[in-house]
Scaffold this motif. Structure first.
Motif, PDB file in Angstrom:
ATOM      1  N   LEU A 130       0.827  -1.211   0.000  1.00 16.86           N
ATOM      2  CA  LEU A 130       0.000   0.000   0.000  1.00 16.86           C
ATOM      3  C   LEU A 130       0.862   1.262   0.000  1.00 16.86           C
ATOM      4  O   LEU A 130       0.535   2.245  -0.676  1.00 16.86           O
ATOM      5  N   ALA A 131       1.963   1.250   0.753  1.00 21.53           N
ATOM      6  CA  ALA A 131       2.857   2.410   0.781  1.00 21.53           C
ATOM      7  C   ALA A 131       3.431   2.668  -0.603  1.00 21.53           C
ATOM      8  O   ALA A 131       3.506   3.820  -1.061  1.00 21.53           O
ATOM      9  N   VAL A 132       3.834   1.612  -1.286  1.00 17.86           N
ATOM     10  CA  VAL A 132       4.397   1.751  -2.631  1.00 17.86           C
ATOM     11  C   VAL A 132       3.324   2.198  -3.622  1.00 17.86           C
ATOM     12  O   VAL A 132       3.529   3.123  -4.420  1.00 17.86           O
ATOM     13  N   ALA A 133       2.159   1.557  -3.561  1.00 16.21           N
ATOM     14  CA  ALA A 133       1.094   1.842  -4.520  1.00 16.21           C
ATOM     15  C   ALA A 133       0.605   3.287  -4.423  1.00 16.21           C
ATOM     16  O   ALA A 133       0.277   3.911  -5.438  1.00 16.21           O
ATOM     17  N   HIS A 134       0.558   3.827  -3.201  1.00 18.66           N
ATOM     18  CA  HIS A 134       0.022   5.176  -2.996  1.00 18.66           C
ATOM     19  C   HIS A 134       1.114   6.231  -2.829  1.00 18.66           C
ATOM     20  O   HIS A 134       0.796   7.422  -2.672  1.00 18.66           O
ATOM     21  N   GLY A 135       2.372   5.811  -2.836  1.00 20.17           N
ATOM     22  CA  GLY A 135       3.464   6.780  -2.720  1.00 20.17           C
ATOM     23  C   GLY A 135       3.505   7.494  -1.386  1.00 20.17           C
ATOM     24  O   GLY A 135       3.762   8.696  -1.328  1.00 20.17           O
TER      25      GLY A 135
END
Length: 297
Positions: A81-86
């Motif tokens: 989620l951190a990667v997907a949403h930056g």
């Protein structure tokens, strides 16, 4: 940057997909509001105990072990989620059995970056309940996270009530402290809130506080939860007169947002009406054993 700090309710889940949907929704909502850093509370992951059934979830030891077993999966979800949403995320905390640290659990919060880096902070000082009822042990040392957003430290709940822990982080360069918490009564919440505000004052820095809220009577460890999410700073130049940058309503679930500029920390430390951070060493010579003056007449 924009901080989103959670007043987080604990829910019952019948399957993993329900938990995944909840975390995905919470992260998506905060990212959609432009948040760069998301802060979840201490023991926020205890809701994972519901996946093991009511009997396991009800027990202190059994629920903790059930959650610990799920944490690799939960960490993988939060990293995605951190990667997907930056965004950067301090994830919901959990008891973790870490073989490298002994046979008893530690209280751990994971930290996730948009580049896929994963780290964690363990609680340093256990409350009486954690020591005496749960036999939980202190984990690894304090860590300073040097991120694209700035240098960030984490003080888990009770840790924020000890000034020297915060000072160790700010001496190392922290400008922002995150305080995830889990408190069952107004007294506990008040202690953490006062501690968070005091650390912001002493260190002339920004402190973001994220509590659990509401009842989860099916789980002894987190059955009742009281708190309000907030972001604090020193009441001085560049900050609100009250030191409260943002604050949610008591026990109101949801995100509390605050736009902050870490350059304000450097400014207040250099130009503030007082300079608590720089004056900290002045205590050393003045805080030895006091002279005793008997005034009983």
């Amino acid at each position: 940057m924009k901080i989103a700090t959670a007043a987080y309710p604990l829910d019952w889940f019948d399957d993993w997909s329900g938990y995944e949907a909840k975390l995905t929704r919470w992260v998506s909502d905060a990212a959609g509001q432009g948040a760069d850093l998301l802060v979840f509370p201490e023991y926020g992951a205890m809701e994972l105990a519901s996946l093991a059934g009511a009997e396991v979830a009800a027990g202190l030891e059994t629920s903790g072990r059930a959650v610990s077993e799920r944490m690799p999966e939960a960490d993988a979800l939060l990293s995605r989620l951190a990667v997907a949403h930056g965004v950067h995320i301090l994830g919901p905390g959990a008891p973790v059995w870490d073989p490298a640290l002994g046979e008893r659990p530690v209280n751990r919060s994971g930290f996730f970056t948009p580049g896929g880096a994963v780290a964690h902070q363990d609680k340093q000082i256990m409350t009486r309940y954690e020591r005496e009822e749960w036999d939980m042990h202190p984990g690894g040392p304090l860590k300073l996270f040097d991120t694209a957003l700035g240098r960030i430290g984490v003080l888990i709940c009770y840790d924020c009530e000890f000034p020297l822990l915060a000072r160790a982080l700010t001496d190392a360069g922290a400008e922002l402290l995150l305080v995830p918490s889990n408190t069952e009564a107004m007294t506990g919440y008040s202690r953490v809130r006062i501690g968070a505000m005091a650390r912001a004052l002493e260190n002339q820095c920004i402190v973001a506080h994220s509590p659990t809220v509401g009842d989860a009577l099916w789980c002894e460890a987190v059955d009742r939860n009281v708190g309000a999410a907030a972001v604090y700073g020193p009441p001085d130049i560049g900050f609100p007169d009250t030191g409260i940058i943002a604050q949610g309503a008591l026990n109101a679930p949801g995100w509390v947002y605050a736009d902050i500029d870490l350059s304000a920390v450097a400014q207040v430390r250099a130009e503030g009406g007082v300079v608590n951070f720089a004056d900290w060493p002045r205590q050393d010579a003045r805080s030895k054993m006091p002279e005793l003056h008997v005034l009983r007449a």
